[in-house]
Enzyme design. Structure first.
Site, PDB file in Angstrom:
ATOM      1  N   SER A  10       0.851  -1.195   0.000  1.00 55.00           N
ATOM      2  CA  SER A  10       0.000   0.000   0.000  1.00 55.00           C
ATOM      3  C   SER A  10       0.879   1.235   0.000  1.00 55.00           C
ATOM      4  CB  SER A  10      -0.891   0.005   1.247  1.00 55.00           C
ATOM      5  OG  SER A  10      -1.408   1.297   1.432  1.00 55.00           O
ATOM      6  N   HIS A  35      -1.053  -1.165  -4.348  1.00 56.23           N
ATOM      7  CA  HIS A  35      -2.348  -0.840  -3.763  1.00 56.23           C
ATOM      8  C   HIS A  35      -2.382   0.669  -3.540  1.00 56.23           C
ATOM      9  CE1 HIS A  35      -6.013  -1.796  -1.491  1.00 56.23           C
ATOM     10  NE2 HIS A  35      -5.619  -0.849  -0.634  1.00 56.23           N
ATOM     11  N   ASP A  37      -4.410   3.812  -2.272  1.00 55.43           N
ATOM     12  CA  ASP A  37      -5.515   4.198  -1.392  1.00 55.43           C
ATOM     13  C   ASP A  37      -6.013   5.589  -1.724  1.00 55.43           C
ATOM     14  OD1 ASP A  37      -5.888   1.956   0.401  1.00 55.43           O
ATOM     15  OD2 ASP A  37      -3.890   2.404   1.163  1.00 55.43           O
ATOM     16  N   MET A  39      -8.656   8.364  -0.746  1.00 56.77           N
ATOM     17  CA  MET A  39      -9.530   8.763   0.375  1.00 56.77           C
ATOM     18  C   MET A  39     -10.017  10.192   0.154  1.00 56.77           C
ATOM     19  SD  MET A  39      -7.353   7.364   3.600  1.00 56.77           S
ATOM     20  CE  MET A  39      -6.487   5.798   3.566  1.00 56.77           C
ATOM     21  N   HIS A  76      -8.026   1.398  -4.416  1.00 52.61           N
ATOM     22  CA  HIS A  76      -8.997   1.167  -3.341  1.00 52.61           C
ATOM     23  C   HIS A  76      -9.699   2.497  -3.085  1.00 52.61           C
ATOM     24  CE1 HIS A  76      -9.558   0.116   1.218  1.00 52.61           C
ATOM     25  NE2 HIS A  76     -10.706   0.191   0.569  1.00 52.61           N
ATOM     26  N   MET A  78     -11.821   4.676  -1.338  1.00 57.15           N
ATOM     27  CA  MET A  78     -12.498   4.971  -0.063  1.00 57.15           C
ATOM     28  C   MET A  78     -13.158   6.336  -0.205  1.00 57.15           C
ATOM     29  SD  MET A  78      -9.632   3.431   2.491  1.00 57.15           S
ATOM     30  CE  MET A  78      -8.325   3.501   1.290  1.00 57.15           C
ATOM     31  N   MET A 169     -11.841  -5.673   4.605  1.00 61.52           N
ATOM     32  CA  MET A 169     -11.005  -4.773   5.412  1.00 61.52           C
ATOM     33  C   MET A 169     -10.734  -5.395   6.778  1.00 61.52           C
ATOM     34  SD  MET A 169     -10.123  -2.209   3.615  1.00 61.52           S
ATOM     35  CE  MET A 169      -9.306  -1.268   4.919  1.00 61.52           C
ATOM     36  N   GLY A 174      -9.077   4.169   6.530  1.00 64.82           N
ATOM     37  CA  GLY A 174      -8.753   5.576   6.770  1.00 64.82           C
ATOM     38  C   GLY A 174      -7.288   5.841   7.055  1.00 64.82           C
ATOM     39  N   PHE A 175      -6.644   4.905   7.714  1.00 66.04           N
ATOM     40  CA  PHE A 175      -5.261   5.166   8.130  1.00 66.04           C
ATOM     41  C   PHE A 175      -4.421   3.895   8.055  1.00 66.04           C
ATOM     42  CE2 PHE A 175      -8.039   8.174  10.180  1.00 66.04           C
ATOM     43  CZ  PHE A 175      -7.401   9.394   9.926  1.00 66.04           C
ATOM     44  N   GLY A 176      -3.147   4.084   7.744  1.00 68.94           N
ATOM     45  CA  GLY A 176      -2.204   2.967   7.796  1.00 68.94           C
ATOM     46  C   GLY A 176      -1.729   2.761   9.224  1.00 68.94           C
ATOM     47  N   GLY A 177      -1.048   1.658   9.443  1.00 70.54           N
ATOM     48  CA  GLY A 177      -0.409   1.415  10.732  1.00 70.54           C
ATOM     49  C   GLY A 177      -1.331   1.002  11.858  1.00 70.54           C
ATOM     50  N   ASP A 203      -6.760  -6.208   3.832  1.00 66.34           N
ATOM     51  CA  ASP A 203      -6.073  -4.914   3.896  1.00 66.34           C
ATOM     52  C   ASP A 203      -6.194  -4.343   5.303  1.00 66.34           C
ATOM     53  OD1 ASP A 203      -5.079  -2.357   3.499  1.00 66.34           O
ATOM     54  OD2 ASP A 203      -6.745  -1.687   2.245  1.00 66.34           O
ATOM     55  N   GLY A 204      -5.033  -4.124   5.906  1.00 61.99           N
ATOM     56  CA  GLY A 204      -4.992  -3.487   7.221  1.00 61.99           C
ATOM     57  C   GLY A 204      -4.291  -4.357   8.250  1.00 61.99           C
ATOM     58  N   GLY A 205      -3.131  -3.895   8.672  1.00 60.53           N
ATOM     59  CA  GLY A 205      -2.408  -4.600   9.734  1.00 60.53           C
ATOM     60  C   GLY A 205      -1.742  -5.895   9.299  1.00 60.53           C
ATOM     61  N   GLY A 225       1.136  -2.059   4.036  1.00 61.54           N
ATOM     62  CA  GLY A 225       1.719  -0.728   3.914  1.00 61.54           C
ATOM     63  C   GLY A 225       2.915  -0.565   4.812  1.00 61.54           C
ATOM     64  N   SER A 226       2.655  -0.365   6.105  1.00 62.67           N
ATOM     65  CA  SER A 226       3.765  -0.089   7.022  1.00 62.67           C
ATOM     66  C   SER A 226       4.732  -1.261   7.126  1.00 62.67           C
ATOM     67  CB  SER A 226       3.228   0.303   8.405  1.00 62.67           C
ATOM     68  OG  SER A 226       2.153  -0.510   8.780  1.00 62.67           O
TER      69      SER A 226
HETATM   70  O1  LIG Z   1      -6.681   0.963   3.261  1.00 64.91           O
HETATM   71  C1  LIG Z   1      -5.863   1.264   4.067  1.00 64.91           C
HETATM   72  C2  LIG Z   1      -6.245   2.117   5.203  1.00 64.91           C
HETATM   73  O2  LIG Z   1      -7.568   2.428   5.084  1.00 64.91           O
HETATM   74  C3  LIG Z   1      -4.421   0.851   3.926  1.00 64.91           C
HETATM   75  O3  LIG Z   1      -4.243   0.199   2.683  1.00 64.91           O
HETATM   76  C4  LIG Z   1      -3.993  -0.094   4.997  1.00 64.91           C
HETATM   77  O4  LIG Z   1      -4.322   0.303   6.241  1.00 64.91           O
HETATM   78  C5  LIG Z   1      -2.535  -0.482   4.824  1.00 64.91           C
HETATM   79  O5  LIG Z   1      -1.749  -0.023   5.828  1.00 64.91           O
HETATM   80  P1  LIG Z   1      -1.076  -0.965   6.923  1.00 64.91           P
HETATM   81  O6  LIG Z   1      -0.549  -2.178   6.204  1.00 64.91           O
HETATM   82  O7  LIG Z   1      -0.013  -0.101   7.486  1.00 64.91           O
HETATM   83  O8  LIG Z   1      -2.161  -1.341   7.888  1.00 64.91           O
END
Ligand SMILES: O=C(CO)[C@H](O)[C@H](O)COP(=O)(O)O
Length: 252
Positions: A10, A35, A37, A39, A76, A78, A169, A174-177, A203-205, A225-226
């Site tokens: 991401s 990926h 994002d 928003m 993606h 959003m 999801m 909304g946010f990475g990390g 997607d996410g974490g 992402g992170s």
């Molecule tokens: O859609 C997303 C947030 O809405 C990001 O793609 C997702 O959170 C990726 O970040 P990480 O891998 O750091 O969680």
């Protein structure tokens, strides 16, 4: 057998001042897709960028022709009005337009005095429109949305109105990390059971710590992402994520 692993870093976690270079480097480190994002500050409480930025970044990634090839731009969306931006993102170089179920069925647009606005569309109509423009279509669900809303859409006998991918999801968008929500994995399991060949994205974490759970559930498209952009050796992280998914193929 489930489809092979697709690792989609991401770019939300990349250095936006160096986005083109970050994308080409990530591809060189072994990523399959990117990926992207998008928003809008309405559907989610954060803003990123729109089609003009995708247009500028696209040439930094060498993409062979063909759906789901290396370098696929997995956008993606959003955003509150997913139908409105389909043409712009096609022109910008998006290959896979993944909209949120919740945005497509939102009744807020229909509540205007004028009646139905361009914001309102059914998921089936939107998928057809995305396909007509030559992109793959994805449909995403947020953590609070039941997977049951998807069965009718996935079981549609009209092929042009069926999505090519479902995105589950594993954080609130909304946010990475953010921390991975394992509570969402039964959705992945249920989808994989019914659709052994379909692309199922999470997607996410996602990281080396959480990938085994996601892979066991049947996810094959992994957004990270992170975990990728924050790693000392992003290529090694991508390799481990891929290995975790591919080692489950044929065993699910
Ligand atoms: O859609 C997303 C947030 O809405 C990001 O793609 C997702 O959170 C990726 O970040 P990480 O891998 O750091 O969680």
């Amino acid at each position: 057998m489930s489809p092979p692993a697709i690792i989609a870093p991401s770019i939300l976690s990349a250095d936006f001042a160096e986005l083109g270079r970050a994308c080409s480097e990530t591809m060189a480190q072994g990523a399959d897709w990117l990926h992207v994002d998008i928003m809008d500050g309405h559907f989610v409480p954060n803003m990123t960028f729109g089609a003009p930025v995708v247009t500028k970044v696209r040439p930094h990634v060498d993409r062979p022709a063909g759906a789901y090839g290396r370098g696929t731009f997995d956008c993606h969306m959003m955003i509150a009005e997913p139908k409105r931006w389909v043409r712009d993102f096609k022109k910008a170089g998006c290959d896979l337009y993944c909209f949120h179920y919740e945005a497509a069925v939102s009744s807020t647009a229909a509540d205007t005095p004028e009646g139905t606005s361009s914001a309102q569309t059914s998921p089936k109509e939107l998928i057809r429109f995305i396909h007509e423009l030559g992109m793959q279509a994805g449909i995403a669900i947020k953590p609070k949305t039941s997977v049951d809303v998807l069965w009718d859409i996935l079981e549609n006998p009209v092929a042009e109105e069926r999505p090519d991918m479902v995105l589950v999801m594993t954080v609130e968008p909304g946010f990475g990390g953010q921390s991975f929500m394992a509570s969402e994995l039964p959705k992945v399991t249920a989808l994989r059971k019914r659709y052994p060949d379909m692309h199922i994205e999470v997607d996410g974490g996602l990281s080396e710590k959480t990938i085994d759970q996601a892979a066991d559930a049947g996810a094959n498209v992994i957004v990270a992402g992170s975990a990728v952009f924050g790693a000392a050796d992003p290529g090694e992280v991508i390799r481990k994520l891929r290995e975790a998914v591919d080692s489950r193929r044929g065993k699910l």
